[in-house]
Every structure is written in structure tokens, then in C-alpha cells.
Design a protein around this motif. Sequence first.
Motif, PDB file in Angstrom:
ATOM      1  N   THR A 170      36.377  12.787  -0.513  1.00  0.00           N
ATOM      2  CA  THR A 170      36.564  13.903   0.401  1.00  0.00           C
ATOM      3  C   THR A 170      35.753  13.665   1.668  1.00  0.00           C
ATOM      4  N   TYR A 171      36.242  14.245   2.747  1.00  0.00           N
ATOM      5  CA  TYR A 171      35.496  14.257   4.004  1.00  0.00           C
ATOM      6  C   TYR A 171      35.251  15.707   4.381  1.00  0.00           C
ATOM      7  N   THR A 172      34.003  16.016   4.733  1.00  0.00           N
ATOM      8  CA  THR A 172      33.645  17.368   5.135  1.00  0.00           C
ATOM      9  C   THR A 172      33.019  17.334   6.514  1.00  0.00           C
ATOM     10  N   ALA A 173      33.712  17.903   7.485  1.00  0.00           N
ATOM     11  CA  ALA A 173      33.125  18.024   8.821  1.00  0.00           C
ATOM     12  C   ALA A 173      31.962  18.992   8.745  1.00  0.00           C
ATOM     13  N   PHE A 174      30.874  18.701   9.452  1.00  0.00           N
ATOM     14  CA  PHE A 174      29.737  19.611   9.466  1.00  0.00           C
ATOM     15  C   PHE A 174      30.188  20.971   9.989  1.00  0.00           C
ATOM     16  N   GLY A 175      29.941  21.987   9.184  1.00  0.00           N
ATOM     17  CA  GLY A 175      30.400  23.324   9.526  1.00  0.00           C
ATOM     18  C   GLY A 175      31.770  23.647   8.977  1.00  0.00           C
ATOM     19  N   GLY A 216      27.729   8.418  18.759  1.00  0.00           N
ATOM     20  CA  GLY A 216      26.384   8.094  18.329  1.00  0.00           C
ATOM     21  C   GLY A 216      25.713   9.113  17.448  1.00  0.00           C
ATOM     22  N   ALA A 217      26.467  10.100  16.953  1.00  0.00           N
ATOM     23  CA  ALA A 217      25.925  11.106  16.039  1.00  0.00           C
ATOM     24  C   ALA A 217      26.985  11.462  15.006  1.00  0.00           C
ATOM     25  N   ALA A 218      26.563  11.693  13.758  1.00  0.00           N
ATOM     26  CA  ALA A 218      27.503  12.010  12.691  1.00  0.00           C
ATOM     27  C   ALA A 218      28.166  13.362  12.922  1.00  0.00           C
ATOM     28  N   ASP A 219      29.457  13.446  12.582  1.00  0.00           N
ATOM     29  CA  ASP A 219      30.223  14.683  12.689  1.00  0.00           C
ATOM     30  C   ASP A 219      30.440  15.331  11.330  1.00  0.00           C
ATOM     31  N   GLY A 220      30.226  14.564  10.256  1.00  0.00           N
ATOM     32  CA  GLY A 220      30.489  15.073   8.918  1.00  0.00           C
ATOM     33  C   GLY A 220      30.024  14.066   7.886  1.00  0.00           C
ATOM     34  N   MET A 221      30.511  14.243   6.655  1.00  0.00           N
ATOM     35  CA  MET A 221      30.063  13.357   5.580  1.00  0.00           C
ATOM     36  C   MET A 221      31.179  13.119   4.566  1.00  0.00           C
ATOM     37  N   TYR A 222      31.105  11.958   3.927  1.00  0.00           N
ATOM     38  CA  TYR A 222      31.980  11.610   2.813  1.00  0.00           C
ATOM     39  C   TYR A 222      31.240  11.855   1.510  1.00  0.00           C
ATOM     40  N   VAL A 224      21.820   8.357  16.009  1.00  0.00           N
ATOM     41  CA  VAL A 224      20.681   9.237  15.763  1.00  0.00           C
ATOM     42  C   VAL A 224      21.182  10.429  14.955  1.00  0.00           C
ATOM     43  N   ASN A 225      20.746  10.505  13.697  1.00  0.00           N
ATOM     44  CA  ASN A 225      21.194  11.554  12.785  1.00  0.00           C
ATOM     45  C   ASN A 225      20.005  12.199  12.089  1.00  0.00           C
ATOM     46  N   TYR A 226      20.258  13.352  11.503  1.00  0.00           N
ATOM     47  CA  TYR A 226      19.297  13.924  10.574  1.00  0.00           C
ATOM     48  C   TYR A 226      19.227  13.039   9.329  1.00  0.00           C
ATOM     49  N   LEU A 227      18.085  13.057   8.655  1.00  0.00           N
ATOM     50  CA  LEU A 227      17.982  12.505   7.311  1.00  0.00           C
ATOM     51  C   LEU A 227      18.232  13.658   6.355  1.00  0.00           C
ATOM     52  N   ASN A 228      19.134  13.460   5.391  1.00  0.00           N
ATOM     53  CA  ASN A 228      19.517  14.522   4.474  1.00  0.00           C
ATOM     54  C   ASN A 228      19.132  14.181   3.042  1.00  0.00           C
ATOM     55  N   SER A 286      29.471  23.867   0.760  1.00  0.00           N
ATOM     56  CA  SER A 286      29.405  24.171   2.190  1.00  0.00           C
ATOM     57  C   SER A 286      28.342  23.290   2.823  1.00  0.00           C
ATOM     58  N   ILE A 287      28.533  23.009   4.106  1.00  0.00           N
ATOM     59  CA  ILE A 287      27.555  22.245   4.880  1.00  0.00           C
ATOM     60  C   ILE A 287      27.519  22.823   6.287  1.00  0.00           C
ATOM     61  N   ALA A 288      26.350  23.128   6.757  1.00  0.00           N
ATOM     62  CA  ALA A 288      26.212  23.774   8.061  1.00  0.00           C
ATOM     63  C   ALA A 288      26.534  22.810   9.195  1.00  0.00           C
ATOM     64  N   ALA A 289      26.904  23.370  10.319  1.00  0.00           N
ATOM     65  CA  ALA A 289      27.092  22.559  11.520  1.00  0.00           C
ATOM     66  C   ALA A 289      25.762  21.900  11.878  1.00  0.00           C
ATOM     67  N   ALA A 290      25.849  20.713  12.449  1.00  0.00           N
ATOM     68  CA  ALA A 290      24.639  19.967  12.793  1.00  0.00           C
ATOM     69  C   ALA A 290      24.588  19.722  14.290  1.00  0.00           C
TER      70      ALA A 290
END
Length: 310
Positions: free
Chosen positions: A133-138, A119-125, A70-74, A45-49
Motif C-alpha cells: 500500500t501507499y499512503t500519502a501523508f495526510g 527532495g522531501a517525502a510525500d508519503g510512505m509504503y 531531507v525527511n523526518y525520522l519516523n 492514519s498518518i498526519a500531513a508532514a
Amino acid sequence: MEYYVAKSSGLNRTGVLSRVTVAAITAALVGTTTAAVAADAPKPSIAAAPEQTSGASAFAADAAAAAAPVNYLNGVNSAGIIWRYEPVGGGAIQRLNTQSGSGWNYDKHFSQADMNGNGAADGMYTVNSGDLTYTAFGGSPRFIGGGWGIYNEVFSAANTGGGTADDLLARDSAGVLWHYLGNGNGSVTQRYRIGSGWNAYTQIAGKGDVSGDGRPDVVARDRSGVLWLYKGTGNYRTPFAQRTRIGSGWNSYNAIVSSGDLNFDGKADLVARDGAGALWLYKGRGSASTPYTGRVKIGTSGWNGFRELF
């Protein structure tokens, strides 16, 4: 892990149906035992950002600003827990009070991606057992394509193909770099060969424009510790120009990554972790000849606890 089939990545997926059939038969044979094991398996799981304020708003007259997300650093640790660090100005970062994700024990090649070009990430690979896989935040992980186990490096350097969505770069064991264009929904196009010899590098990173021309770039460290800049061209067939030397001494770091613009000046920055677990920020200057300022320590210790930063 729960996957949902989406558009194929363009890699050979021969044998997928047979694997599914075998899995179904096996599940039927073991009955409730398999169900019990599956229920106990970690559910990624990954929370919405909440989107960060883009530097582009303050630098609207600068064409380069649009290419500095501009994104969070994870960071993800060995327990599969993801922690987010929020940019708070000047390049400083602050960890969120609660963890942002869990269950990512078996994934690798984590990379943020912007699907709508705002200009901001919506999810992650991520890659798990050779599956992209691609996971949308949230949201939940979604299967994109199989066969990605042939790559030892997979990451998004932002929109390297000239479209709207972020794209993917992947390096195979022979050192060939491949380009996958993003479709804007997590799926990607067929791959395009863009160069060989990339196995000369031990680290490759990038998330936006470094050189100041508005196109996303990448940097790469060779085995001698020299860091090189590859300027973006905006051409999906040849997305990078010839390399130029940035500097030496980069072998003091065990991780070199970029999440984009951390100090809200519209230029992509670089983060490096040293052997003692300290984190250093190199602020982007928007210059191809001298792309970064001198380093600033933004984390004193403990950063070696993350197996990946992204």
C-alpha cells in the motif's frame, strides 16, 4: 484497513477477484456482526508532514545535493503508533509534540517516498498481509498490488532508477533483489531483477546519495558485521555498481536505517540503533572511500521501543 485499487505492481494477482467474492459472501452471511467488528478495527492514519528545508538550496552548486532528501525520522511501535522526529540542525533530532500516526499494528516494511522529486517525502509504503500500500501523508492507505509477501525486505532508497519519483527495492527469500520503478502516484512498474546473493545481508539501508556523485546509494551489513557500499549508477536495469567495503563492527547494531539528510549539508546520513536502545548518527561525507564520519550519539535510550525506524 480501507484500500483503493490502483495500478498493479506487475506481480501475479491471480485470485484477487475470487477473494473479493468470498469476502462479500462472508460479510452477507454474518450481517451486522462483521460490520461491528470492522467498525472497531483500527483505522490507519498518518498526519500531513510539512516539508523540511532541503540541503539542496544551500548547496545548489553541488550536483549531489539534489540526491539527498531531507525527511523526518519516523518510528512505529508495537501499538501501531508512529512518532516523527524533526531534524533541527547539526544532525540533532527532536520528537514532535503529538503522535503522527496510529492503527499501523499489522503493517511492516515502512519506507518513505518522494513522488514529485522535490527532495522531501510525500508519503510512505507499507506491506500488510502481502499487499503493498501507499499512503500519502495526510491521506488514507491505497492498495497498490498483491503478492508482496514473497519479500523479506522492501524499501525505497530514493530515486534509484533515474526518473523523478522514488523507486522500490525488494528482496525475496532466495536472496534475489528486484527493482520497481515509481510512477509518481504511488503505483509502480513491473519488477526488474537486478542481482542475487543479497540474502548474505542482515541489514540493507539507504536514502539518497552517500558517495558524492549525485546518485542514490545503498549500504548493506553482512553476517560478519562488515558494512558494504553499493554506489548508484542511475540505470534502472543495473542500479548499483560492485560493492566496496566500508568497515567492520556493525553487528553491534540491531537496526541500520536512513531517512536522508539529517544535518542539512546535502549528503545522506545513516542512523544505527544499538542493543541498549541508544541511537547513533553517521554523517555522510560525500566520499565513496570514506562515506561516513565517526558516530555521534543522538538518542541516549528508549529507541528499542520502536519495531521499525524509517
